[in-house]
Motif scaffolding. Structure first.
Motif, mmCIF file in Angstrom:
data_model
loop_
_atom_site.group_PDB
_atom_site.id
_atom_site.type_symbol
_atom_site.label_atom_id
_atom_site.label_comp_id
_atom_site.label_asym_id
_atom_site.label_seq_id
_atom_site.Cartn_x
_atom_site.Cartn_y
_atom_site.Cartn_z
ATOM 1 N N THR A 158 -63.299 -46.823 12.857
ATOM 2 C CA THR A 158 -62.546 -46.121 11.905
ATOM 3 C C THR A 158 -61.772 -47.462 11.395
ATOM 4 O OG1 THR A 158 -60.823 -45.953 13.660
ATOM 5 C CG2 THR A 158 -62.245 -44.140 13.367
ATOM 6 N N SER A 159 -61.022 -47.123 10.395
ATOM 7 C CA SER A 159 -60.027 -48.063 9.812
ATOM 8 C C SER A 159 -59.087 -48.582 10.799
ATOM 9 C CB SER A 159 -59.362 -47.483 8.394
ATOM 10 O OG SER A 159 -58.748 -46.452 8.775
ATOM 11 N N LEU A 160 -58.715 -47.554 11.400
ATOM 12 C CA LEU A 160 -57.441 -48.037 12.548
ATOM 13 C C LEU A 160 -58.124 -48.996 13.447
ATOM 14 C CD1 LEU A 160 -54.691 -47.431 13.819
ATOM 15 C CD2 LEU A 160 -55.897 -45.329 15.271
ATOM 16 N N GLN A 161 -59.473 -48.760 13.935
ATOM 17 C CA GLN A 161 -60.150 -49.717 14.758
ATOM 18 C C GLN A 161 -60.237 -50.749 14.394
ATOM 19 O OE1 GLN A 161 -63.628 -47.022 15.942
ATOM 20 N NE2 GLN A 161 -62.510 -46.205 17.537
ATOM 21 N N ARG A 162 -60.603 -50.962 13.158
ATOM 22 C CA ARG A 162 -61.016 -52.159 12.307
ATOM 23 C C ARG A 162 -59.607 -53.194 12.092
ATOM 24 N NH1 ARG A 162 -64.213 -49.263 8.930
ATOM 25 N NH2 ARG A 162 -62.929 -49.245 7.380
ATOM 26 N N GLY A 187 -55.384 -54.693 17.591
ATOM 27 C CA GLY A 187 -54.122 -54.531 18.226
ATOM 28 C C GLY A 187 -54.209 -53.091 19.107
ATOM 29 N N ASP A 188 -52.849 -52.917 19.316
ATOM 30 C CA ASP A 188 -52.626 -51.653 20.127
ATOM 31 C C ASP A 188 -52.654 -50.540 19.338
ATOM 32 O OD1 ASP A 188 -51.361 -49.605 21.611
ATOM 33 O OD2 ASP A 188 -50.062 -50.774 22.407
ATOM 34 N N LEU A 189 -53.833 -49.659 19.353
ATOM 35 C CA LEU A 189 -54.187 -48.564 18.308
ATOM 36 C C LEU A 189 -53.171 -47.564 18.306
ATOM 37 C CD1 LEU A 189 -58.231 -48.408 18.597
ATOM 38 C CD2 LEU A 189 -56.601 -50.075 17.296
ATOM 39 N N ARG A 190 -53.034 -47.231 19.508
ATOM 40 C CA ARG A 190 -51.914 -46.026 19.600
ATOM 41 C C ARG A 190 -50.663 -46.217 19.101
ATOM 42 N NH1 ARG A 190 -55.365 -45.799 23.969
ATOM 43 N NH2 ARG A 190 -56.318 -43.809 24.476
ATOM 44 N N ALA A 191 -50.149 -47.504 19.459
ATOM 45 C CA ALA A 191 -48.725 -48.022 18.999
ATOM 46 C C ALA A 191 -48.982 -48.130 17.339
ATOM 47 C CB ALA A 191 -48.403 -49.235 19.578
ATOM 48 N N ASN A 192 -49.925 -48.696 16.660
ATOM 49 C CA ASN A 192 -50.142 -48.971 15.377
ATOM 50 C C ASN A 192 -50.222 -47.722 14.550
ATOM 51 O OD1 ASN A 192 -50.143 -51.929 15.391
ATOM 52 N ND2 ASN A 192 -52.449 -51.859 15.596
ATOM 53 N N GLU A 193 -50.915 -46.745 15.381
ATOM 54 C CA GLU A 193 -51.093 -45.340 14.850
ATOM 55 C C GLU A 193 -49.811 -44.746 14.370
ATOM 56 O OE1 GLU A 193 -54.366 -41.980 15.167
ATOM 57 O OE2 GLU A 193 -53.305 -42.425 16.914
ATOM 58 N N ARG A 194 -49.015 -44.724 15.350
ATOM 59 C CA ARG A 194 -47.665 -44.070 15.358
ATOM 60 C C ARG A 194 -46.810 -44.722 14.257
ATOM 61 N NH1 ARG A 194 -47.982 -44.408 20.865
ATOM 62 N NH2 ARG A 194 -46.497 -46.135 20.901
ATOM 63 N N PRO A 208 -54.871 -46.848 7.082
ATOM 64 C CA PRO A 208 -55.838 -47.012 8.520
ATOM 65 C C PRO A 208 -55.451 -45.721 9.405
ATOM 66 C CG PRO A 208 -54.762 -49.239 7.792
ATOM 67 C CD PRO A 208 -54.170 -48.254 7.050
ATOM 68 N N THR A 209 -56.393 -45.127 9.665
ATOM 69 C CA THR A 209 -56.466 -43.930 10.537
ATOM 70 C C THR A 209 -57.524 -43.938 11.624
ATOM 71 O OG1 THR A 209 -57.803 -42.307 9.445
ATOM 72 C CG2 THR A 209 -55.305 -42.716 8.783
ATOM 73 N N ARG A 210 -57.453 -42.777 12.655
ATOM 74 C CA ARG A 210 -58.547 -42.673 13.573
ATOM 75 C C ARG A 210 -59.497 -41.934 12.903
ATOM 76 N NH1 ARG A 210 -56.577 -39.213 18.273
ATOM 77 N NH2 ARG A 210 -54.786 -40.698 18.635
ATOM 78 N N LEU A 211 -59.264 -41.323 11.484
ATOM 79 C CA LEU A 211 -60.228 -40.528 11.087
ATOM 80 C C LEU A 211 -61.497 -41.101 10.248
ATOM 81 C CD1 LEU A 211 -57.892 -37.999 9.048
ATOM 82 C CD2 LEU A 211 -58.963 -37.830 11.400
ATOM 83 N N ASN A 240 -59.760 -40.095 21.730
ATOM 84 C CA ASN A 240 -59.291 -41.549 21.995
ATOM 85 C C ASN A 240 -59.448 -42.209 21.008
ATOM 86 O OD1 ASN A 240 -58.895 -44.139 23.087
ATOM 87 N ND2 ASN A 240 -59.898 -43.488 25.234
ATOM 88 N N PRO A 241 -58.390 -42.777 20.380
ATOM 89 C CA PRO A 241 -58.543 -43.564 19.341
ATOM 90 C C PRO A 241 -59.431 -44.977 19.439
ATOM 91 C CG PRO A 241 -56.162 -43.875 19.730
ATOM 92 C CD PRO A 241 -57.067 -42.649 20.836
#
Length: 281
Positions: free
Chosen positions: A53-57, A60-67, A100-103, A217-218
């Motif tokens: 996903t764009s979030l994975q690319r 860093g800290d994926l959960r914190a970045n997503e929020r 950037p998201t988990r989608l 789980n992202p």
């Protein structure tokens, strides 16, 4: 991780006709007496690419970045957004506009997926791939609250309303509350893959017959989840030598930038590719 079932889930198409047979295979639904495929599709211009996903690319800290991403996207985009203030609507809207998201982008159309696998001649030296994921089989791995939400409406794919309702019940979250992401993950002891059908945000969503896939789980890649669940997918490899032929056939079928990206930008891109010579790519 078992290697044999994963290898059995990969097929290489040797021709346009074989490619269509693979992509439309399994479409007959005996219960409905109609050709209604259980698969959704994702096209990748390089068969070697993982389904990140764009979030994975982003790293860093994926959960914190997503929020942080969702909170700030909502803050700065609010006056341009559609009605509703669900976190899941904002997640879909952000993905649609490049946040950037988990989608991960999917489509119900095998030909649209083929377009995205073959749209850029700069990558025509690589084999491409179309991932076919059986979303009806995927439902079996969803946690009970999500299965119940689907059954209550006779639906096969989650909506933003389903996710909002379930995470509100699970975590007592407010309408826009990033803790809904944690509430979703806590529905199951193991990661699960789900599909979200977004609202019709604009013509592009409609024309591309789009939906999104995501893992609870992202940090888990979609392809890793699929490889751990044999029987859920087929990866169809598209040889590089077929890409120009596919591009031209899709163009003749009106599957191109002009129709999938309505507007002047899509029109201009389509014209540039239509008149591009394969000898000068």
């Amino acid at each position: 991780m078992p290697q044999e079932p994963v290898a059995a889930s990969i097929r290489v198409a040797s021709s346009w006709n074989e490619l269509l047979d693979l992509l439309y295979g399994g479409a007959w639904n005996p219960d409905l007496q109609r050709f209604r495929s259980p698969f959704v599709f994702h096209g990748s211009h390089n068969a070697e690419f993982a389904l990140k996903t764009s979030l994975q690319r982003l790293g860093g800290d994926l959960r914190a970045n997503e929020r942080h991403l969702l909170r700030n996207f909502r803050k700065y985009a609010h006056r341009r957004a559609t009605d509703g203030d669900s976190l899941w609507q904002w997640l879909a809207l952000g993905q649609h506009h490049g946040l950037p998201t988990r989608l991960l982008d999917f489509t119900y159309s095998p030909l649209v997926a083929l377009h995205f696998a073959t749209r850029d001649p700069a990558h025509y030296q690589h084999d491409a791939a179309v991932w076919m994921v059986n979303h009806t089989v995927i439902q079996q791995f969803l946690p009970p609250p999500l299965q119940e939400a689907l059954a209550a409406e006779g639906s096969e794919v989650l909506t933003t309303e389903h996710l909002q309702s379930v995470t509100e019940t699970a975590g007592r979250t407010r309408l826009f509350d990033t803790s809904a992401l944690a509430a979703l993950e806590q529905l199951s002891d193991t990661p699960f893959l789900a599909f979200l059908e977004p609202p019709s945000l604009d013509e592009r969503i409609v024309q591309q017959f789009a939906l999104f896939g995501f893992v609870s789980n992202p940090e888990v890649q979609v392809d890793d989840w699929l490889s751990g669940h044999p029987g859920t997918f087929l990866k169809v490899v598209v040889p590089a030598r077929l890409k120009w032929q596919i591009r031209d056939y899709l163009d003749q079928s009106n599957i191109n930038e002009r129709t999938l990206f309505p507007g002047l930008t899509g029109l201009a891109q389509w014209l540039g590719l239509y008149y591009q010579s394969p000898l000068h790519r």
